[in-house]
Design an enzyme around this catalytic site. Structure first.
Site, PDB file in Angstrom:
ATOM      1  N   ALA A 107       0.819  -1.210   0.000  1.00  0.00           N
ATOM      2  CA  ALA A 107       0.000   0.000   0.000  1.00  0.00           C
ATOM      3  C   ALA A 107       0.856   1.264   0.000  1.00  0.00           C
ATOM      4  O   ALA A 107       0.704   2.130  -0.859  1.00  0.00           O
ATOM      5  CB  ALA A 107      -0.938  -0.021   1.206  1.00  0.00           C
ATOM      6  N   ASP A 110       9.849  -6.590  -3.772  1.00  0.00           N
ATOM      7  CA  ASP A 110       8.749  -7.119  -2.969  1.00  0.00           C
ATOM      8  C   ASP A 110       8.546  -8.565  -3.391  1.00  0.00           C
ATOM      9  O   ASP A 110       8.390  -8.847  -4.576  1.00  0.00           O
ATOM     10  CB  ASP A 110       7.458  -6.317  -3.179  1.00  0.00           C
ATOM     11  CG  ASP A 110       6.418  -6.609  -2.108  1.00  0.00           C
ATOM     12  OD1 ASP A 110       6.107  -7.796  -1.881  1.00  0.00           O
ATOM     13  OD2 ASP A 110       5.927  -5.648  -1.498  1.00  0.00           O
ATOM     14  N   ARG A 153      -6.634  -0.844  -1.529  1.00  0.00           N
ATOM     15  CA  ARG A 153      -5.762   0.247  -1.092  1.00  0.00           C
ATOM     16  C   ARG A 153      -4.460   0.327  -1.886  1.00  0.00           C
ATOM     17  O   ARG A 153      -3.761   1.330  -1.812  1.00  0.00           O
ATOM     18  CB  ARG A 153      -5.448   0.103   0.404  1.00  0.00           C
ATOM     19  CG  ARG A 153      -4.713  -1.178   0.723  1.00  0.00           C
ATOM     20  CD  ARG A 153      -4.844  -1.581   2.183  1.00  0.00           C
ATOM     21  NE  ARG A 153      -4.081  -2.794   2.462  1.00  0.00           N
ATOM     22  CZ  ARG A 153      -4.486  -4.018   2.147  1.00  0.00           C
ATOM     23  NH1 ARG A 153      -5.648  -4.184   1.551  1.00  0.00           N
ATOM     24  NH2 ARG A 153      -3.747  -5.067   2.425  1.00  0.00           N
ATOM     25  N   LYS A 205       3.970  -8.221  -7.146  1.00  0.00           N
ATOM     26  CA  LYS A 205       3.667  -6.819  -6.874  1.00  0.00           C
ATOM     27  C   LYS A 205       4.696  -5.880  -7.490  1.00  0.00           C
ATOM     28  O   LYS A 205       4.335  -4.850  -8.076  1.00  0.00           O
ATOM     29  CB  LYS A 205       3.590  -6.583  -5.367  1.00  0.00           C
ATOM     30  CG  LYS A 205       2.362  -7.154  -4.697  1.00  0.00           C
ATOM     31  CD  LYS A 205       2.315  -6.775  -3.230  1.00  0.00           C
ATOM     32  CE  LYS A 205       1.046  -7.294  -2.566  1.00  0.00           C
ATOM     33  NZ  LYS A 205       0.970  -6.916  -1.137  1.00  0.00           N
ATOM     34  N   ASP A 252       7.032  -3.811   7.447  1.00  0.00           N
ATOM     35  CA  ASP A 252       6.719  -3.872   8.863  1.00  0.00           C
ATOM     36  C   ASP A 252       7.985  -3.555   9.653  1.00  0.00           C
ATOM     37  O   ASP A 252       9.085  -3.495   9.113  1.00  0.00           O
ATOM     38  CB  ASP A 252       6.154  -5.251   9.264  1.00  0.00           C
ATOM     39  CG  ASP A 252       7.140  -6.393   9.061  1.00  0.00           C
ATOM     40  OD1 ASP A 252       8.333  -6.220   9.382  1.00  0.00           O
ATOM     41  OD2 ASP A 252       6.718  -7.468   8.603  1.00  0.00           O
ATOM     42  N   ASN A 253       7.828  -3.337  10.959  1.00  0.00           N
ATOM     43  CA  ASN A 253       8.935  -2.796  11.744  1.00  0.00           C
ATOM     44  C   ASN A 253      10.112  -3.761  11.862  1.00  0.00           C
ATOM     45  O   ASN A 253      11.249  -3.327  12.019  1.00  0.00           O
ATOM     46  CB  ASN A 253       8.452  -2.405  13.140  1.00  0.00           C
ATOM     47  CG  ASN A 253       7.971  -3.600  13.946  1.00  0.00           C
ATOM     48  OD1 ASN A 253       7.395  -4.542  13.409  1.00  0.00           O
ATOM     49  ND2 ASN A 253       8.205  -3.570  15.239  1.00  0.00           N
ATOM     50  N   CYS A 292      -0.397 -21.417  30.990  1.00  0.00           N
ATOM     51  CA  CYS A 292      -1.456 -22.042  31.776  1.00  0.00           C
ATOM     52  C   CYS A 292      -2.807 -21.376  31.520  1.00  0.00           C
ATOM     53  O   CYS A 292      -3.853 -22.026  31.592  1.00  0.00           O
ATOM     54  CB  CYS A 292      -1.108 -22.004  33.259  1.00  0.00           C
ATOM     55  SG  CYS A 292      -0.755 -20.357  33.889  1.00  0.00           S
TER      56      CYS A 292
END
Length: 916
Positions: free
Chosen positions: A359, A385, A396, A409, A457-458, A512
């Site tokens: 995007a 990419d 988007r 892409k 992304d980070n 747990c």
């Protein structure tokens, strides 16, 4: 539009921003956007992608050369033709659900009365006044957006009856209740293991309350927060209001900043794609608010400028002349009018590396094409990419069309922007930027670049930042999360870098809790996801290798699943149905009955307190009912997934499955006291180690990779049913498929408006890098939230400084004087001429160690044979000073290389060499 009519495949990420109700309302709205220069087409693009009912674009003007600097749907062949007509066909291809039409005549009242929202761009003040008055009188939402060079404004008037249905768009806060007093008013105490986000005057509802069951059906109830976490600011606020009122009265607004006014007059003829992208993103978000009632509208007027992008005026520098900014019948005339022709030539010669064509990557490439980045001789853009295009991307990632689905892409994006600007020099790659691709993205590659842009992304951006620091290249980074977004600029020797990974805001779920004591839907969804991984993904032959890569939270549940799968291999579809039925019985009846056998409903702790209280919800077993839809959903999904991993043909036909279920004998279950219920994570980890001894290494199955966006593969069917059945066990409110997909699929909400705005801000920082700004006060890191029109523009932090020996280093300065040798003999291995920041911190720690001492002068200036890992060749190293730490030596080398050695060997002639 009914919820079922919403194209969830297309709008999947946007739905998590706006929601079904807002999308349904917006789908019936008709929007008029007047003016089809760069700003108008940016607004139209974002509104069409959002999915309103219809968009009409209006413009009486024809395309000019200057339009091509920001109007991405105009080509040179369109010069002299109407801008609206030329843009309509391109906008219509963005979203088949939106009707797009053009109007090439003047605006008039009959035309305006058809629309619920009217947007004016490139309009005169006179036009704004009469259109605004008509819209206000007829309850039509009215928006004005305008840009002049590096300046922009936005105005909104949604009328006197407009209602906001959701101010922020944030998910409702929730918390576990530990106690409710019987007083009036009652005091609700939340559990100690988690905070809450409640504030005064909020309204809350209750569910699952026992004892005071009337609360579960009463409400919403207005609350007031008490206790140490409550802070009051009324006094400060009143003081600030009084101060501001006095200052306003005293000032009388009779003075102007002449420098700002002068700059505005000089650049007003400019038309810049990055400014249009930012203001256009904001304006389109206001259209969405006007159509849907979602989010808080702008309180009426916003002004923005980026005048710091202009050249720094130093003593002796020449000012831009009228000749330098004059039009040249060039596609860049709108940009030349602001920065001059020399700046444009510099832009065209730049070489940039764009990582990510999603995007933000698509928006950046669009801006690069419009401003001419890398579009001249010697200029170039490399975009990489590794992903291919999916249908959900089309909402988007506007460079892609339906016919591009399945393509890479980077390739499709490169082809699209070359149509926007045929002079673009661009090469698409399909590589992940990571240590494994360092043979492709080498020192020579980075050295040839002028900068890097990260649309990742980070985690991946962190690695890329290390490369930029290592090779001294500026980096632009941006990211979005729904209506929120941020940008970061990293300038060598000036600003701090991206830096080390920050702790995640999400808390890990205790083992747990997942296995025995869930108390919210997030817990049951994570449990269901782990069940999927263990039962349907991992094979026994490679299971333990995969286990090493899992976090502790998932490991035990995945292990439990694979352990259960090591039974009899199914031979037919009825065997798969029988297995699914037994799984249902085991997970939702037997396991719960065993847990209650170990810890009965009235069980108390050693302190005499009830065991089942607070965050521990007391479960109850379920009884299988083939008439219950959720029960059957689980069996159908589990049986089909089990069949898939063994290559057996499944079935969706529930009548046939019911007949198979009628013939299945479910053995009775008797709880036993010898079963150990693990109460702590340490006990579960010990159990995990024991299970490693179990497992049939000859077991074979076809692993399934979880795919959340395919509604026909049974993956989300299983997750939703498995989670909601476990939620029923523990009386946790269930989640619908939409919410379950968001949580279990770890989906990042996204919307085109935020993406466009962030890409625009990133390119404004690019202007500053090209200008060569050296004052940190001229750069901006930003955080925005378009839902509430919240904007923070901050100066980047300065680079970090670390002192080593007698020198001071920064995260952008290479450590050029450190070598490592061992006490068994002098040796060194050249690692790199430049070290990332984390290595700098590590070496600084070592060199500040109290046990360090210098060696005797007689052992200085030794020459060692080394291996240069950067250039893949042998070289020599001259050590001038050595410092001892334990059994290792750190030395200062004369040739300025960073060195490291982990082992040594001695050659026959007595020379010591190092190796990795």
């Amino acid at each position: 539009m009914a919820q079922s009519d919403i194209d969830e495949d297309l709008y999947s990420r946007q739905l998590y921003v706006l929601g079904h109700d807002a999308m349904r309302i917006m789908g019936a709205a008709n929007v008029l956007i007047a003016g089809m220069r760069g700003l108008g087409v940016e607004v139209a693009k974002n509104v069409v992608l959002a999915g309103v009912g219809s968009v009409t674009i209006q413009d009486q003007g024809t395309a000019e050369w200057r339009d091509l600097s920001s109007q991405f749907y105009l080509r040179e062949s369109d010069l002299g033709h109407n801008r609206a007509s030329c843009s309509q066909k391109h906008l219509a291809l963005l979203n088949s659900h939106v009707q797009v039409s053009s109007h090439t005549e003047a605006l008039h009242q009959d035309l305006l009365s058809y629309f619920q929202v009217v947007v004016l761009t490139d309009s005169s003040l006179e036009e704004q006044r009469w259109v605004g008055a008509f819209c206000h009188a007829n309850n039509i939402r009215f928006i004005v957006a305008d840009t002049k060079g590096l300046c922009g404004q936005l105005f909104c008037d949604f009328g006197e009856t407009f209602e906001v249905k959701d101010i922020t768009g944030e998910s409702p806060s929730s918390s576990m209740i530990a106690h409710i007093s019987k007083g009036n008013p009652g005091i609700v105490t939340c559990t100690d293991d988690q905070g809450h986000d409640f504030t005064d005057d909020m309204r809350v509802t209750f569910s699952g309350v026992q004892g005071m069951t009337e609360l579960n059906s009463y409400g919403p109830i207005e609350i007031r927060v008490i206790g140490e976490l409550c802070t009051y600011f009324e006094a400060d606020a009143e003081t600030l209001v009084a101060m501001a009122r006095q200052l306003s009265t005293d000032a009388q607004f009779d003075e102007f900043d002449k420098d700002v006014v002068r700059k505005l007059s000089l650049i007003a003829n400019g038309d810049l794609a990055p400014v249009n992208a930012f203001i256009g993103g904001l304006a389109a978000q206001e259209v969405i608010k006007a159509c849907s009632g979602k989010f808080m509208p702008l309180k009426q007027w916003l002004y923005f400028d980026a005048l710091e992008c202009l050249p720094e005026q130093k003593e002796g520098d020449k000012h831009l002349t009228e000749e330098a900014c004059a039009p040249r019948n060039s596609r860049y005339d709108g940009q030349i009018a602001v920065f001059g022709s020399d700046f444009q030539e510099k832009l065209k010669k730049l070489r940039y590396f764009l990582v990510g064509a999603g995007a933000i990557g698509c928006e950046l490439l669009k801006n690069f094409a419009l401003i001419g980045l890398g579009a001249g001789e010697g200029g170039h853009i490399t975009v990489t990419d590794m992903d291919s295009i999916e249908r959900s991307n089309l909402n988007r990632q506007f460079l892609f069309r339906t016919e591009d689905i399945g393509k890479q892409k980077s390739i499709a994006a490169a082809e699209a922007v070359q149509k926007m600007n045929p002079n673009m020099n661009i090469t698409p790659h399909q590589n992940r930027v990571c240590p494994e691709s360092e043979g492709i993205y080498t020192q020579s590659f980075y050295s040839s670049l002028d900068g890097v842009a990260a649309a990742l992304d980070n985690v991946e951006a962190l690695y890329l930042d290390g490369c930029c620091v290592q090779y001294q290249r500026p980096m632009l980074e941006g990211g979005t999360l729904g209506s929120k977004g941020h940008t970061l600029v990293v300038v060598p020797h000036l600003t701090e870098s991206y830096g080390p990974a920050m702790p995640s805001g999400q808390k890990a779920i205790p083992l747990c809790t997942l296995k025995h004591f869930p108390h919210c839907i997030e817990h049951t969804l994570q449990w269901a996801r782990d069940q999927f991984e263990g039962l349907f993904k991992h094979s026994a032959e490679n299971f333990w290798a995969r286990m090493a890569a899992l976090g502790e939270v998932e490991a035990v549940e995945v292990l439990e699943g694979i352990h259960e799968s090591l039974g009899k291999r199914p031979g037919s579809w009825p065997d798969c149905v029988a297995w699914a039925r037994m799984q249902w019985e085991s997970l939702y009846s037997n396991h719960i009955r065993q847990l209650l056998h170990c810890f009965p409903v009235d069980h108390v702790t050693s302190s005499g307190l009830p065991f089942w209280m607070g965050a521990r919800r007391c479960p109850h077993p379920l009884t299988f009912d083939p008439a219950n839809t959720t029960h059957m959903d689980f069996v159908v999904a589990a049986a089909n997934l089990y069949a898939q991993i063994y290559g057996i043909e499944g079935s969706r036909e529930r009548g046939g499955i019911l007949k198979i279920l009628d013939g299945i004998h479910v053995p009775a279950f008797t709880p036993t006291s010898c079963v150990k219920i693990h109460m702590t994570d340490k006990e579960l980890e010990a159990s995990q180690e024991e299970r490693k001894e179990e497992g049939d290494q000859n077991f074979r199955m076809i692993p399934l990779e979880f795919e959340k966006d395919n509604d026909h593969n049974f993956h989300m069917d299983y997750i939703v049913a498995a989670s909601n059945l476990r939620a029923e066990n523990y009386e946790i409110p269930p989640a619908d498929r939409h919410k379950s997909k968001l949580i279990a699929g770890r989906i990042i909400p996204a919307i085109a408006t935020t993406t466009a705005a962030i890409a625009g801000l990133m390119c404004l920082e690019l202007y500053k890098l090209v200008q060569g700004h050296q004052r940190i006060s001229l750069f901006r890191n930003t955080y925005i939230n378009l839902a509430v029109q919240y904007f923070v523009f901050s100066q980047p932090c300065t680079r970090a400084h670390t002192r080593i020996h007698t020198h001071t280093y920064t995260d952008h300065r290479p450590i050029t004087e450190v070598a490592v040798v061992l006490s068994s003999g002098f040796a060194a291995v050249v690692q790199s001429p430049i070290s990332p920041f984390h290595s700098l911190q590590y070496l600084a720690l070592l060199l500040s160690h109290t046990s360090g001492r210098s060696l005797a002068p007689g052992r200085e200036k030794r020459t060692f044979h080394t291996w240069d890992w950067l250039n893949k060749s042998q070289s020599t190293l001259h050590i001038s000073t050595l410092i001892l730490f334990g059994c290792s030596y750190f030395g200062i080398a004369q040739n300025g290389w960073v060195c490291m050695c982990v082992s040594t060997c001695v050659c026959a002639e007595g020379r010591q060499k190092g190796k990795l």
